[in-house]
Design an enzyme around this catalytic site. Structure first.
Site, short mmCIF file in Angstrom:
data_model
loop_
_atom_site.label_atom_id
_atom_site.label_comp_id
_atom_site.label_asym_id
_atom_site.label_seq_id
_atom_site.Cartn_x
_atom_site.Cartn_y
_atom_site.Cartn_z
N ILE A 261 7.89 10.54 13.39
CA ILE A 261 8.63 10.97 14.58
C ILE A 261 9.38 9.78 15.19
O ILE A 261 8.76 8.77 15.50
CB ILE A 261 7.67 11.52 15.67
CG1 ILE A 261 6.77 12.61 15.09
CG2 ILE A 261 8.46 12.04 16.86
CD1 ILE A 261 5.72 13.13 16.08
N VAL B 55 4.01 4.07 15.73
CA VAL B 55 3.65 5.15 16.66
C VAL B 55 4.08 6.51 16.13
O VAL B 55 5.27 6.73 15.89
CB VAL B 55 4.29 4.91 18.05
CG1 VAL B 55 3.90 6.02 19.02
CG2 VAL B 55 3.88 3.55 18.62
N GLY C 258 0.84 -1.19 0.00
CA GLY C 258 0.00 0.00 0.00
C GLY C 258 0.88 1.24 0.00
O GLY C 258 2.01 1.21 -0.47
N LYS D 69 0.47 -1.21 14.61
CA LYS D 69 0.23 -0.90 16.03
C LYS D 69 -0.81 -1.83 16.64
O LYS D 69 -0.72 -2.21 17.80
CB LYS D 69 -0.20 0.56 16.18
CG LYS D 69 -1.51 0.89 15.50
CD LYS D 69 -1.53 2.26 14.84
CE LYS D 69 -0.77 2.20 13.54
NZ LYS D 69 -0.98 3.28 12.61
N GLY E 206 4.26 0.60 2.03
CA GLY E 206 5.12 -0.37 1.36
C GLY E 206 5.72 0.21 0.08
O GLY E 206 6.92 0.06 -0.18
N THR E 207 4.88 0.86 -0.69
CA THR E 207 5.37 1.49 -1.92
C THR E 207 6.41 2.55 -1.60
O THR E 207 7.42 2.68 -2.30
CB THR E 207 4.18 2.12 -2.68
OG1 THR E 207 3.18 1.12 -2.85
CG2 THR E 207 4.62 2.62 -4.04
N LYS F 235 -1.27 2.99 20.25
CA LYS F 235 0.05 3.62 20.29
C LYS F 235 0.46 3.91 21.73
O LYS F 235 1.62 3.69 22.12
CB LYS F 235 0.02 4.90 19.46
CG LYS F 235 -0.27 4.64 17.97
CD LYS F 235 -0.56 5.93 17.22
CE LYS F 235 -0.98 5.64 15.78
NZ LYS F 235 -1.53 6.82 15.08
#
Lengths: 428, 428
Positions: free
Chosen positions: B138, B134, B13, B107, B16-17, B207
């Site tokens: 960041i 999460v 998706g 998650k 991954g892409t 998360k």
């Protein structure tokens, strides 16, 4: 992996004492997290008989940090003495030669000698870690080197000298002039023995040079940092900036340009609604921009016993856990000697000058700006104060070179009272 | 260490892409930083024939992610399919059994099955990394697990669902009701297929549970998270909060108390001058507090192809560089089954209720609050709207238990129109 990791700590000032305290208080937690005990075997400092509030009698004492660095029962040499040369450098070199890993908080040493030290360490298969050297407790070296390793970094920015940010925000909030707040800061013990290190931007410049090396794969080059201090900033500048929706910050910016690596540490105007603009007091902030991650902002205490010792311990724990990577994120031998680009990235500028009240003075200034190719976004002349008139100019995007050309011309006109001020307006 | 690190990527998706794109575009940079090439050997997704804008013909294709996970030419199984159970979990278990390291953005899977998966991985000497699970781009897992490893963590807070923060800040800036902004968010594609995952706080709760496990050395326990969504927040709540100097945020808070681990994901009032209060739109923010580091604030994009792929790559690069540490920062077998504490930490609360216009109604409410031991800091009754009167109450510090007792009593009075709202005012 139950072999203890054995530290030799050189320098028992605020940070060194903080590290000793953490290791004594959290032995079980650290061992659980590292998978092995983390212990101190030996320490060194200038004065042995001094109550530091921590027990040191469990550790061997060395008067000479070089002797400490060479001890057979030390795996990691923790250098917390400071100073770009002298004992810190001698002991670090000795430690590398003796096959020790290095953890240091010494920004000056690494900004000036980081490349040579990294080459030596990597040739010996040793690591140098320096999280505590940049932005105190904020794990910014880790975020940049490891967390963002899948990015081409496009820009690094930071407010990395808490004293300067304290002075600038205190001037604004209390409406006090620079000299008075400077004296306040001195009394509070916020200033280095040589205050130029703070207010001249040198300390923050060291930190910027270290970040830039990692970000752009260049050999660390502090001489390539264009330095400008905050000494010329007046309360009027701060007020004018605020009127226009800006704050003045001592801001470091590093970016790679078509002409080379641009590194600037200078007072800049940033929007008052931005995270950088909202940063008050002694807190530090670093902004990391990458082609994939977009923008990451990190904020935290830039100094103090706890935060700096926390950063030292992050490095120690990485070594205890077996994480090993090159000092600047890729092998030092592969780092490029990047061209220094000054004035490469154009920006709008804020200018303040005090015109002597003569007919045609303002027209002459405007003409010289135009001749340098600088177009004016806004200009304001304030009410006369005896014989001089303060003039504020906000330019459209221009280069620092063009601005300096214009300013040189303007100085020759003999219409200025005192020195003009020109501050970059940074897009953040 | 010039052996390439070989990835098998399951799920092509957006994320991954994005990972495939980074590895194709930055092969040299990644190799320089990792000290070895990072390559993809095989990929898997539900649909093979689909133009994803990247070349996949260089990689082996597997229809079955479990088959991908077991391939001999895969060192790291990169799980980007999502879903707490089903193929993602089956393939992750197969990969661990086959001796692969795991990088995942999942998650939900880790919040529900993280403990079992971590135990299995650590028994097999494998690592599970999940930075992308999460707060998007960041590097917060890294900051917490590694950078702050020398701290007892005292509190973790975060705005970690960009969609909720978008809805709440858009309600405020445009003055629009919840339902209308919710529809807007749906049209913009900001909402999960099941929007309760977002607005009910479930996604952000997953998360928080992961962060809490690392921070406090507890087995991840999503069931221990007290969940409250943003569905009941009205534009009036947002306006009242603003009048008092607050913003409303879907805020996660985890802290260890004398009664156990408290994990809350709920709409809270935070000061509008705080970094959390100033966070606009879809951006995420995590606040980490430790006994030494004081407070670190991390801000950045919480979703999107680039940022999430950047986080995945951070984990991949760590594995390529040889950094290995337990999933939750210490061996999973040593993590405690921590007691769940609800309502342990007192706080002031904001309450809104709509009183039916009967004599003595307000007095009865005030009496019940008093009987529950709740003292009132401020109370305001607004002008009558037909037959009901909105009442706002800000309490002094109290517990959620006391508040719930009072609210139950108040409901029985038969003086309320609709449901009362009670939001915690968090000290940040």
């Amino acid at each position: 992996m139950n072999t203890p990791l054995r530290l030799g700590i050189a320098g028992l000032g605020t940070v060194g004492t903080g590290v000793v305290r953490i290791i004594r208080q959290k032995a079980n937690l650290l061992a659980a997290r590292a998978g092995r005990p983390v212990v101190i075997t030996a320490v060194s400092a200038r004065t042995r008989d001094k109550d530091r509030g921590v027990t040191l009698s469990d550790y061997a004492w060395e008067d000479d940090p070089v002797a400490l660095a060479k001890r057979a029962d030390v795996d990691v040499f923790v250098e917390l003495m400071g100073g770009s040369d002298g004992p810190a450098k001698a002991a670090t070199e000795a430690a590398i030669a003796a096959g020790k890993d290095i953890v240091t908080a010494n920004k000056a040493m690494l900004a000036l000698h980081g490349q040579a030290l990294a080459v030596a360490a990597e040739a010996a298969g040793r690591v140098i870690r320096f999280e505590a050297a940049v932005a105190g407790g904020i794990p910014v070296i880790k975020a940049l080197t490891e967390g963002l390793a899948g990015n081409d970094i496009t820009r690094v920015m930071g407010v990395m000298n808490g004293t300067c940010n304290y002075i600038l925000t205190r001037m604004q909030s209390a409406g006090l002039p620079y000299a008075q707040v400077f004296d306040e800061a001195a009394k509070l013990g916020y200033l280095e023995a040589d205050p130029t290190l703070d207010v001249g931007g040198i300390d923050a410049g060291h930190k910027l040079a270290l970040l830039a090396s990692i970000a752009f794969g260049c050999q660390v080059n502090f001489d390539g940092v264009t330095l400008e201090g905050i000494e010329k900033i007046t309360i009027e500048d701060i007020r004018h900036a605020a009127d226009m929706g800006y704050r003045i910050k001592l801001l470091g910016v590093a970016q790679m340009t078509g002409r080379g690596l641009e590194q600037r540490m200078s007072p800049c105007l940033v929007p008052d609604t931005s995270p950088l603009g909202q940063l008050e007091g002694g807190t530090n902030m670093v902004v990391l921009e990458g082609d994939n991650v977009e923008q990451i902002v990190l904020r935290g205490p830039g100094a103090g016993m706890g935060p700096t010792a926390s950063a030292v311990m992050g490095d120690v724990m990485d070594i205890a856990r077996g994480a090993r990577l090159p000092t600047f994120g890729q092998p030092a031998a592969s780092l490029a000697q990047c061209q220094t680009a000054t004035s490469a990235t154009p920006a709008p500028y804020y200018m303040r000058m005090s015109l002597i009240d003569k007919p045609g003075a303002l027209a002459k200034v405007a003409t010289l700006l135009g001749e340098a190719g600088i177009s004016i976004d806004r200009m304001r002349q304030y009410r006369h104060d005896a014989t001089t008139a303060p003039v504020l100019i906000v330019t459209h995007k221009t280069t620092r070179d063009a601005l300096d050309t214009a300013l040189t011309g303007i100085s020759r006109l003999d219409v200025l009272h005192g020195e003009p001020v020109a501050l970059r307006i940074e897009t953040v």
